[in-house]
Structures are given as C-alpha cells and as structure tokens.
Design an enzyme around this catalytic site. Structure first.
Site, mmCIF file in Angstrom:
data_model
loop_
_atom_site.group_PDB
_atom_site.id
_atom_site.type_symbol
_atom_site.label_atom_id
_atom_site.label_comp_id
_atom_site.label_asym_id
_atom_site.label_seq_id
_atom_site.Cartn_x
_atom_site.Cartn_y
_atom_site.Cartn_z
ATOM 1 N N ALA A 90 3.827 -0.454 4.072
ATOM 2 C CA ALA A 90 2.571 -0.024 4.452
ATOM 3 C C ALA A 90 1.868 1.014 3.712
ATOM 4 C CB ALA A 90 2.581 0.338 5.903
ATOM 5 N N THR A 102 -3.694 1.368 1.106
ATOM 6 C CA THR A 102 -4.743 -0.074 0.755
ATOM 7 C C THR A 102 -4.224 -1.228 1.409
ATOM 8 O OG1 THR A 102 -5.972 1.096 -0.856
ATOM 9 C CG2 THR A 102 -6.277 -1.025 -0.611
ATOM 10 N N GLU A 159 9.471 6.634 1.159
ATOM 11 C CA GLU A 159 8.690 5.782 0.322
ATOM 12 C C GLU A 159 8.982 5.845 -1.103
ATOM 13 O OE1 GLU A 159 4.441 6.867 0.373
ATOM 14 O OE2 GLU A 159 3.901 5.521 -1.457
ATOM 15 N N TYR A 208 -11.628 -7.703 -4.891
ATOM 16 C CA TYR A 208 -10.911 -7.334 -6.131
ATOM 17 C C TYR A 208 -10.809 -8.224 -7.236
ATOM 18 C CZ TYR A 208 -7.599 -4.286 -8.657
ATOM 19 O OH TYR A 208 -7.148 -3.382 -9.592
HETATM 20 P P1 ATP Z 1 -0.434 3.989 -2.030
HETATM 21 O O1 ATP Z 1 0.990 3.787 -2.528
HETATM 22 O O2 ATP Z 1 -1.099 5.063 -2.842
HETATM 23 O O3 ATP Z 1 -0.385 4.552 -0.414
HETATM 24 P P2 ATP Z 1 -0.937 1.255 -1.700
HETATM 25 O O4 ATP Z 1 0.398 1.154 -1.693
HETATM 26 O O5 ATP Z 1 -1.807 0.472 -0.569
HETATM 27 O O6 ATP Z 1 -1.238 2.676 -1.838
HETATM 28 P P3 ATP Z 1 -1.006 -0.544 -3.819
HETATM 29 O O7 ATP Z 1 -1.091 -1.687 -2.802
HETATM 30 O O8 ATP Z 1 -0.111 -0.393 -4.793
HETATM 31 O O9 ATP Z 1 -1.433 0.491 -3.297
HETATM 32 O O10 ATP Z 1 -2.544 -0.704 -4.767
HETATM 33 C C1 ATP Z 1 -3.819 -0.671 -4.133
HETATM 34 C C2 ATP Z 1 -5.004 -1.021 -5.260
HETATM 35 O O11 ATP Z 1 -4.884 -2.446 -5.624
HETATM 36 C C3 ATP Z 1 -6.345 -0.968 -4.678
HETATM 37 O O12 ATP Z 1 -6.625 0.472 -4.851
HETATM 38 C C4 ATP Z 1 -7.079 -1.927 -5.762
HETATM 39 O O13 ATP Z 1 -7.273 -1.324 -6.882
HETATM 40 C C5 ATP Z 1 -6.067 -3.021 -6.014
HETATM 41 N N1 ATP Z 1 -6.128 -4.260 -5.118
HETATM 42 C C6 ATP Z 1 -5.697 -5.196 -5.666
HETATM 43 N N2 ATP Z 1 -5.618 -6.429 -4.782
HETATM 44 C C7 ATP Z 1 -6.339 -5.890 -3.640
HETATM 45 C C8 ATP Z 1 -6.936 -6.385 -2.582
HETATM 46 N N3 ATP Z 1 -6.728 -7.586 -2.214
HETATM 47 N N4 ATP Z 1 -7.674 -5.743 -1.722
HETATM 48 C C9 ATP Z 1 -7.805 -4.256 -1.960
HETATM 49 N N5 ATP Z 1 -7.330 -3.649 -3.151
HETATM 50 C C10 ATP Z 1 -6.667 -4.272 -3.962
HETATM 51 MG MG MG Z 2 2.182 2.255 -2.309
#
Ligand code: ATP
Ligand code: MG
Length: 298
Positions: free
Chosen positions: A7, A10, A82, A170
């Site tokens: 989780a 984003t 994490e 995105y």
């Molecule tokens: P963190 O690890 O920093 O807590 P996270 O695990 O949610 O965040 P990732 O899922 O690796 O992070 O990446 C989030 C990024 O992926 C967003 O900031 C955006 O740039 C991109 N992204 C790709 N697909 C999507 C989507 N469907 N909706 C929103 N962002 C997306």
């Molecule tokens: Mg992450």
C-alpha cells in the site's frame, strides 16, 4: 493462495501467488480503499496475507473494520518493513529475468524516490529525493491548470486530449509527453558552449527548463510535459549514479510505477545512466517489487 499487498502513497500493488506458482499482479489507487477492501473480501479469506508500504497499517485497519467475519484474519496478517520487501522482491524479479546481480543499486521511483544498496548480506537505504512520480503528477497538474482555469470552464484542447482536465490520467499524460519536444525548454551544455568544445558531453542538460526564458513563442503542454519527465528522469539518475559511484557499483536497477507505460522516462534514465558510466536496468514489473517481497515473507 499467498497475497502480498504494498500500500504505497499513490498506488496499492498486489501480488497473488497460487499454489501452482502462477503470479497475478493488480494495482488500485490507494485512495480507492473501498475497492481494495472489496477485492480482499473476495480473495483474501483463506489466503495467507502480507502487508507492506506506508499505508499498510491504515488499509489493514480498514479491512478489519469492514470485514467483520475476517477481522481476526486481517489483523493476523504479516507486516513486512517496506524496504525489506522492496529489496527482496526486486532481487526475486531480477532472478526471474535471469539478471542475477550480487550487489546493485536499487532506485525506486514511486511517489517520491528512494535509493537502496542491495548486497548478498542485506540492504541499506543510501539516499533519495523528493523528485519522483508525484512530481510528474503535480507539475502536470500545475502546467495543465488543474484546479485553476479548467474547472471554472476554461478549455485547452491539449489538456482535454491528455485527459488532465477531469482527472489526472497517467496514460494520457505520458502519451502527450511522448509527443513533446524538449529542444526549446531545456538548456543543454552545447547551448552554452555554442561553437566550442565543451569540457563535458554537450548532450548533458545544463539547466532543466533553463531554455524557456530564451524563447519568444509560447511552449505547448506536450513539450513542457516531456521536460517534466526529463527533469525527473535526470534527477533520479544523477542521484543514483553518484551513490553507485561512491559504493563502487555500476549496476543500477530502476523500479516504481512511474515507469508504467512511460517509455520516455525509461529511455531518459537508460541513456543518462550510460552517459554517466552506469549500467541501467529498468526492471519489468518492478513496481510490484514490494508486493512480491511481502509475499515472499510468507
Ligand atoms: P511510495 O512508494 O512513494 O509510497 P507508491 O508506492 O504509491 O509511493 P508507485 O506506485 O511506485 O508509488 O508510483 C507512483 C507513481 O506512478 C505516481 O506518482 C505516478 O507518477 C505513476 N503512476 C503510474 N500509473 C498511475 C496511475 N494509474 N495513477 C496514478 N499514478 C500513476
Ligand atoms: Mg512504493
């Protein structure tokens, strides 16, 4: 069935592994907790669960609340730190690709960017930067006028085309950036050293967005978005290359949902890492590293 749930800030990434070893990967916006809980309610009963990521605690608590019959099962789920999960999962995904590396730098371009040094003995976080995927979404919103003119009725066809007006899509954003041209936005070393041989490769960016002030014609959204992705790609690469050099490794593995469908970012990161003497690898399914690593702890 074993299920790993990462989780993130984003996106929530889920890896599910059936007894026959087959994997299934899914993702949901973390803000859509209701849908995630509904998925868990359907799939999780009877499964072994492992949670990781910054929003793991919240999600677990919400799931226990909304799934009374499975509340004890939810609370009994394993929680994996994490960075342990991310590094273990990345190593596993590398192995699946037959790209086994003893030691490597792992750059996770998530909402923000976190950099880890992974060795056979373990891992340590060696750096990071607030420039990451959230920066792309945020600057795209600012450049596209999200929350400002658009909502009050102003229309911009480029923004509408990117699907930015309603909601930050995105795939639309990345597709628009792909059509962009950074030539009038970013200042290269060769621009400064015009006509003479520069002391460093002329193709390096001297100043991200540094060419805008030299232009007389307006710059379109596609060009600006291409440069936003350039800014993020070059920043995460630069920070990574410096860390790698300090640690005496050349191998830099890039993961995170920011690379999803984003061939422009992958190209920039690959090219820029090589230009700086590193060996880049944008790991396929790398955004599921945390989920896979959590699952492996079961
Ligand atoms: P963190 O690890 O920093 O807590 P996270 O695990 O949610 O965040 P990732 O899922 O690796 O992070 O990446 C989030 C990024 O992926 C967003 O900031 C955006 O740039 C991109 N992204 C790709 N697909 C999507 C989507 N469907 N909706 C929103 N962002 C997306
Ligand atoms: Mg992450």
């Amino acid at each position: 069935l074993r299920i790993g749930i990462d989780a993130g800030g984003t996106l929530t990434k889920i890896a599910a592994r059936r007894p026959d070893g087959q994997f299934r990967f899914l993702k949901f916006p973390s803000a859509d907790a209701g849908r995630i809980v509904a998925w868990l309610a359907a799939e999780a009963p009877g499964a072994a669960l492992a949670f990781t990521g910054g929003k793991a605690g919240n999600l677990q608590a919400l799931a226990s609340d909304r799934m009374p019959a499975d509340a004890a099962h939810m609370r009994a789920a394993v929680t994996v730190p994490e960075f342990d999960a991310t590094c273990a999962g990345a190593r596993w995904l590398l192995g699946r690709d037959e790209r086994n590396l003893d030691s490597f730098l792992l750059t996770n371009v998530g909402t923000g960017t976190s950099i880890h040094y992974v060795t056979p003995d373990g891992h340590e976080r060696v750096g990071g930067t607030g420039v990451g995927g959230g920066t792309i979404l945020g600057l795209a919103a600012l450049l596209g006028g999200i929350g400002a003119g658009l909502r009050s009725g102003g229309g911009d066809s480029a923004v509408a085309e990117a699907g930015l007006a309603e909601k930050l899509d995105y795939a639309g954003l990345v597709a628009l950036a792909r059509k962009g041209d950074r030539a009038r936005v970013d200042l290269k070393v060769s621009h400064i050293y015009a006509g003479v041989t520069p002391p460093i490769p002329g193709d390096l960016t001297a100043s991200n967005f540094g060419h805008v002030a030299n232009q007389t014609e307006p710059i379109g959204l596609a060009d600006a978005l291409a440069s936003v992705i350039g800014l993020v790609g070059e920043t995460v690469t630069t920070v990574s290359v410096h860390a790698a050099r300090e640690l005496g490794t050349a191998d830099i593995v890039y993961i995170g949902s920011t690379f999803l469908g984003n061939t422009l970012l992958a190209e920039i990161v690959n090219r820029y890492t090589k230009l700086r003497g590193g060996r880049p690898y944008v790991l396929p399914d790398g955004e599921y590293s945390g989920a896979v690593g959590a699952l492996l702890a079961l």
